[in-house]
Design an enzyme around this catalytic site. Structure first.
Site, PDB file in Angstrom:
ATOM      1  N   GLU A  60       5.800  -0.822 -12.155  1.00  0.00           N
ATOM      2  CA  GLU A  60       6.955  -1.637 -11.780  1.00  0.00           C
ATOM      3  C   GLU A  60       8.009  -1.721 -12.878  1.00  0.00           C
ATOM      4  OE1 GLU A  60       3.850  -2.844  -8.829  1.00  0.00           O
ATOM      5  OE2 GLU A  60       3.881  -2.271 -10.943  1.00  0.00           O
TER       6      GLU A  60
ATOM      7  N   GLU B  70      -2.465  -2.922  -6.627  1.00  0.00           N
ATOM      8  CA  GLU B  70      -2.666  -4.355  -6.452  1.00  0.00           C
ATOM      9  C   GLU B  70      -3.558  -4.648  -5.250  1.00  0.00           C
ATOM     10  OE1 GLU B  70       1.090  -6.621  -8.298  1.00  0.00           O
ATOM     11  OE2 GLU B  70       1.641  -5.060  -6.854  1.00  0.00           O
TER      12      GLU B  70
END
Length: 272
Positions: free
Chosen positions: A146, A126
């Site tokens: 995730e 990210e």
């Protein structure tokens, strides 16, 4: 400045994040927790936030490079130990105005180049997606895993990967959590350069040197327009993102996933 850039004019340290000015106009920012795979803890988030603001305020700096110390991991994302044992939990890994790592939500005035060696997983990927350009080594890998631990790529990853890739590919990366290689990331348009691992920082510096030859205001205007075109309605995206993040962070699975990871066992999902 020519393309042969020597590292070394000014170095300061905040322990977990290093700042170096290269020549007159380039900053190199290094995540410096190799013993923890450069994972983001509250100290890193606060330090990166301060350094980012310092770079924006310094008229001499025109380009910044974000990299990680060591060779095996650029950044492993959130420090799960800090999340599960820290007083602030996951919120301690974000700053007001900066978001996760003090970086992913920030409205930066200058171009940032991610220089990636090794793995960029979760929040590490990210951070790369939040940068404006990216250079990676041949051995680099990228993943948003995730879902494997019951949480969400809530630091911009879920919607930025969807903005950058066709839907089917974005879905695959998000819902499988599987890693892609540097070559695959380049083919998908997520990277500007793939080079030998030992050349990553040097290539990022060459790219930065090409940028600083140009008029700073023209560079800023170009970045603002590209960012606006690439991320229409970003405020709305963050709102949806944050609503889901709050729902998931309070779920049973969000507690079970990191616990199972730290205990090195398969998670027992509840679906709630």
């Amino acid at each position: 400045m020519n393309n042969e850039v020597n590292i070394g004019s000014t170095m300061t340290s905040e322990d977990s994040v290093l700042y170096e000015q290269v020549g007159e106009h380039i900053a190199v920012v290094t995540l410096n927790r190799p013993q923890a795979r450069n994972a983001i803890n509250p100290e890193v988030a606060q330090a990166l936030h301060r350094i980012r603001e310092q770079i924006d305020a310094d008229e001499r700096i025109r380009v910044a490079i974000l990299t990680g110390s060591g060779t095996g991991v650029f950044c492993a994302g959130a420090d799960l130990k800090a999340v599960t044992t820290g007083r602030a939990g996951a919120s301690g890994l974000s700053t007001e105005g900066g978001g996760f790592a003090g970086f992913v939500k920030a409205r930066r005035a200058k171009p940032w180049i991610a220089a990636v060696r090794g793995k960029a997983y979760g929040g590490g990927f990210e951070l790369v997606l939040a940068c404006d350009l990216a250079v990676a080594g041949q051995s680099a890998q990228f993943a948003l895993p995730e879902a494997k631990i019951g949480v969400l790529a809530a630091a911009g990853g879920a919607f930025r990967i969807a903005q950058l890739l066709p839907r089917a590919l974005a879905n695959e990366i998000l819902v499988t959590g599987n890693a892609i290689s540097a070559g695959r990331a380049y083919d998908l348009g997520l990277l500007n350069r793939v080079v030998d691992d030992e050349e990553v920082l040097a290539e990022a510096l060459r790219l930065a040197a090409d940028i600083v030859k140009n008029a700073p205001l023209s560079v800023k205007a170009s970045l603002d327009i590209v960012r606006a075109a690439a991320s229409p309605g970003e405020d709305a995206m963050w709102q949806i993102n944050d609503e889901w993040a709050q729902r998931i962070v309070h779920s049973e699975d969000a507690k079970e996933g990191p616990r199972a990871f730290l205990e090195k066992r398969a998670p027992r999902w509840a679906g709630r």
